[in-house]
Design an enzyme around this catalytic site. Structure first.
Site, PDB file in Angstrom:
ATOM      1  N   SER A  42      37.820  76.996 166.531  1.00 11.21           N
ATOM      2  CA  SER A  42      37.823  75.610 167.036  1.00 11.21           C
ATOM      3  C   SER A  42      39.164  74.989 166.675  1.00 11.21           C
ATOM      4  CB  SER A  42      36.652  74.812 166.461  1.00 11.21           C
ATOM      5  OG  SER A  42      36.797  74.568 165.096  1.00 11.21           O
ATOM      6  N   HIS A 146      31.392  78.496 166.187  1.00  9.40           N
ATOM      7  CA  HIS A 146      31.296  79.615 165.237  1.00  9.40           C
ATOM      8  C   HIS A 146      30.047  80.468 165.426  1.00  9.40           C
ATOM      9  CE1 HIS A 146      34.138  77.336 162.270  1.00  9.40           C
ATOM     10  NE2 HIS A 146      34.740  77.758 163.356  1.00  9.40           N
ATOM     11  N   GLN A 154      29.156  71.722 163.812  1.00  9.83           N
ATOM     12  CA  GLN A 154      29.722  73.042 163.494  1.00  9.83           C
ATOM     13  C   GLN A 154      29.365  73.528 162.081  1.00  9.83           C
ATOM     14  OE1 GLN A 154      33.914  74.158 164.767  1.00  9.83           O
ATOM     15  NE2 GLN A 154      34.228  74.107 162.560  1.00  9.83           N
ATOM     16  N   GLU A 155      29.406  72.622 161.087  1.00  8.13           N
ATOM     17  CA  GLU A 155      29.189  73.068 159.702  1.00  8.13           C
ATOM     18  C   GLU A 155      28.409  72.043 158.888  1.00  8.13           C
ATOM     19  OE1 GLU A 155      33.126  73.908 158.071  1.00  8.13           O
ATOM     20  OE2 GLU A 155      33.732  74.685 160.024  1.00  8.13           O
ATOM     21  N   GLU A 196      31.615  82.162 159.628  1.00  9.61           N
ATOM     22  CA  GLU A 196      31.988  81.882 158.236  1.00  9.61           C
ATOM     23  C   GLU A 196      30.888  82.270 157.253  1.00  9.61           C
ATOM     24  OE1 GLU A 196      33.295  77.810 158.031  1.00  9.61           O
ATOM     25  OE2 GLU A 196      35.083  78.218 159.231  1.00  9.61           O
ATOM     26  N   ASP A 232      31.143  69.268 158.936  1.00  7.26           N
ATOM     27  CA  ASP A 232      32.281  69.307 159.857  1.00  7.26           C
ATOM     28  C   ASP A 232      31.682  69.225 161.253  1.00  7.26           C
ATOM     29  OD1 ASP A 232      34.475  69.631 161.413  1.00  7.26           O
ATOM     30  OD2 ASP A 232      35.065  71.603 160.629  1.00  7.26           O
ATOM     31  N   GLU A 273      33.881  65.635 158.300  1.00  5.24           N
ATOM     32  CA  GLU A 273      35.146  66.093 158.898  1.00  5.24           C
ATOM     33  C   GLU A 273      35.065  65.978 160.421  1.00  5.24           C
ATOM     34  OE1 GLU A 273      36.288  69.970 157.425  1.00  5.24           O
ATOM     35  OE2 GLU A 273      37.264  70.455 159.323  1.00  5.24           O
ATOM     36  N   ASP A 316      40.790  67.011 160.503  1.00  8.58           N
ATOM     37  CA  ASP A 316      41.246  68.404 160.640  1.00  8.58           C
ATOM     38  C   ASP A 316      42.035  68.494 161.953  1.00  8.58           C
ATOM     39  OD1 ASP A 316      41.535  71.136 161.037  1.00  8.58           O
ATOM     40  OD2 ASP A 316      39.407  71.561 161.229  1.00  8.58           O
ATOM     41  N   LYS A 341      45.405  73.269 156.284  1.00  5.62           N
ATOM     42  CA  LYS A 341      45.352  74.681 156.684  1.00  5.62           C
ATOM     43  C   LYS A 341      46.786  75.131 156.920  1.00  5.62           C
ATOM     44  CE  LYS A 341      40.936  74.429 159.246  1.00  5.62           C
ATOM     45  NZ  LYS A 341      40.352  74.080 160.575  1.00  5.62           N
ATOM     46  N   HIS A 369      40.122  77.236 154.451  1.00  3.52           N
ATOM     47  CA  HIS A 369      40.153  78.512 155.168  1.00  3.52           C
ATOM     48  C   HIS A 369      40.069  78.274 156.676  1.00  3.52           C
ATOM     49  CE1 HIS A 369      35.446  78.904 155.465  1.00  3.52           C
ATOM     50  NE2 HIS A 369      35.862  77.691 155.738  1.00  3.52           N
ATOM     51  N   SER A 371      37.976  80.025 160.354  1.00  2.10           N
ATOM     52  CA  SER A 371      36.787  80.828 160.658  1.00  2.10           C
ATOM     53  C   SER A 371      37.114  82.320 160.714  1.00  2.10           C
ATOM     54  CB  SER A 371      36.144  80.352 161.954  1.00  2.10           C
ATOM     55  OG  SER A 371      37.094  80.283 162.997  1.00  2.10           O
ATOM     56  N   LYS A 392      37.729  74.112 150.956  1.00  4.09           N
ATOM     57  CA  LYS A 392      36.647  74.505 151.865  1.00  4.09           C
ATOM     58  C   LYS A 392      36.851  75.967 152.184  1.00  4.09           C
ATOM     59  CE  LYS A 392      36.092  73.441 156.452  1.00  4.09           C
ATOM     60  NZ  LYS A 392      35.703  72.768 157.712  1.00  4.09           N
TER      61      LYS A 392
END
Ligand code: PGA
Ligand code: ZN
Length: 415
Positions: A42, A146, A154-155, A196, A232, A273, A316, A341, A369, A371, A392
């Site tokens: 993403s 993901h 997403q998370e 992940e 996220d 996020e 992000d 990142k 990190h 994915s 993360k």
């Protein structure tokens, strides 16, 4: 002593089974460093450009390696990264590939540390104190880009903000992951894992909130410190240009802010996020004003630490580790946190610049990190070196535990 004598590049596997760039940097005195580029799914529109690894390697061999060998010192990170920028000559590493650039940048840092005989985090400028470890945000349930047919968000990230040590924090996140797995099994929900390592069940987002909240509470009781959670949303992936699409449900930008603010209140979220799409600075500012400037309303009795005192609204795809976009965010009060990142910007120096600009302006940096990952643990050292309050990096799976276990080892250096 740290003059670079050779750089070699190769294609290796990442955690999705895709090829990625690995670099080795050698110095005249026998120093050695090796690092590999991660890769996003993403990815933000404004990120530095990742080229197909074969192309990125060919470009680096032709343009970057001749500038580095026999000229540049691996121990001087600014010099290494300026050479990479010069070899590329574009704004966004589209000639060299940010994947070649970041692999060489990180490998040079490791070679510099090797010559000094120092751990990478010390070479990068940090000392480690046991009470100042980065809190790991651990992805335990997810979907989006993901995993297919899983949650829209997403998370869902466990956030052990009350943990007294990195070791306790890491094991708390693993316990939340395990507990979620058991709750899913109890309900007869089959679940594979996403990119992940998070559970990727075909459940509604509302059900995921209940599961993760319950799992965090169980682990909080078991471990005796606050284990909150965060998200996220990766909202750019839900955005169709007019509204945010959650399957059959649709939310306008104003409704999205309302929805996320409601979630923060209901679940006392530690972290949110990318709650809005990657160019909506005004929406970020609105949400930050709503939920990011006051103390969290936590009713948790146990150990509310300084890292948990406000909800982080983190950019992000909004900031892409880029100081110019971050500066715009600072001017507009868009967000109170930035994801870092290194491969979004192409060099370690530029990532450190973003961390420093954020910190100077009261934003919380969260080193992250991607994915698609490798065993490379550079981000663990970067987080410690810069005193980033959060990292993360997933919860389970070898490419995730590589970073977490490195943090546990680094903590042994604490005085
Ligand atoms: P990515 O996802 O590495 O696929 O971009 C991670 C994130 O969005 O934070
Ligand atoms: Zn993200």
């Amino acid at each position: 002593m740290t003059r670079i004598s050779g750089v070699s590049l190769r294609r290796v596997l990442d955690s999705r089974g895709n090829p990625t760039v690995e670099a080795d940097v050698l110095t005249v005195s026998g120093g050695f460093g090796r690092a590999a580029a991660p890769s996003g799914a993403s990815t933000g529109e404004h990120e530095a450009i990742e080229l197909p690894p074969g192309e990125a390697i060919a470009a680096a061999r032709k343009h970057a390696v001749p500038r580095l060998v026999e000229t540049v010192h691996a121990g001087n990170q600014r010099e290494v990264d300026a050479a990479l920028r010069g070899a590329d000559g574009t704004e966004n590493f589209s000639a060299l590939g940010a994947n070649s650039a970041v692999a060489i940048s990180m490998a040079a840092a490791k070679a510099g540390a090797d010559v000094l005989g120092a751990p990478l985090y010390q070479h990068l400028g940090g000392t480690f104190r046991g009470d100042e470890f980065p809190v790991p945000l651990g992805n335990v349930v997810g979907g989006g880009e993901h995993a297919a047919d899983a949650t829209h968000i997403q998370e869902f990230l466990a956030a052990p903000v009350g943990a007294p040590s990195i070791q306790e924090a890491v094991f708390a996140n693993a316990a939340v992951h395990e507990e979620v797995g058991e709750l899913l099994a109890d309900r007869g929900v089959a679940a594979a894992k996403g990119d992940e390592g998070a559970w990727a069940p075909a459940i509604e987002d509302a059900a995921a909130f209940e599961l993760v909240a319950a799992a965090c509470e169980t682990v909080e009781d078991e471990f005796g410190f606050e284990v909150g959670f965060g998200l996220d949303i990766a909202a750019t992936e839900l955005w169709d240009g007019t509204a945010y699409q959650y399957g059959d449900e649709s939310r306008s930008p104003a409704e999205q802010v309302e929805y996320v603010a409601g979630l923060v209140d209901e679940y006392d979220l530690v972290y949110v996020e990318d709650p809005l799409e990657e160019d909506d600075f005004a929406g970020f500012a609105d949400l930050t004003d709503r939920v990011g400037s006051e103390a969290r309303s936590t009713s948790h009795a146990s150990g509310k630490g300084p890292r948990a005192d406000r909800t982080l609204v983190c950019g992000d795809d909004l900031f892409v580790t880029n100081v110019e976009r971050l500066q715009q965010g600072i001017e507009q009060d868009a967000g109170n946190s930035i994801l870092i990142k290194p491969n979004q910007i192409g060099t370690l120096s530029a990532a450190v610049d973003a961390i420093e600009l954020a910190t100077r302006n009261g934003l919380t940096p969260v080193v992250s990190h991607r994915s698609g990952e490798t065993e490379d643990a550079t981000i663990a050292h970067l987080a410690v070196a810069t005193g980033a309050p959060f990292i993360k990096t997933g919860t389970v799976g070898g490419e995730r535990t590589a970073k977490l276990n490195e943090l546990i080892r680094i903590a042994e250096d604490a005085v």
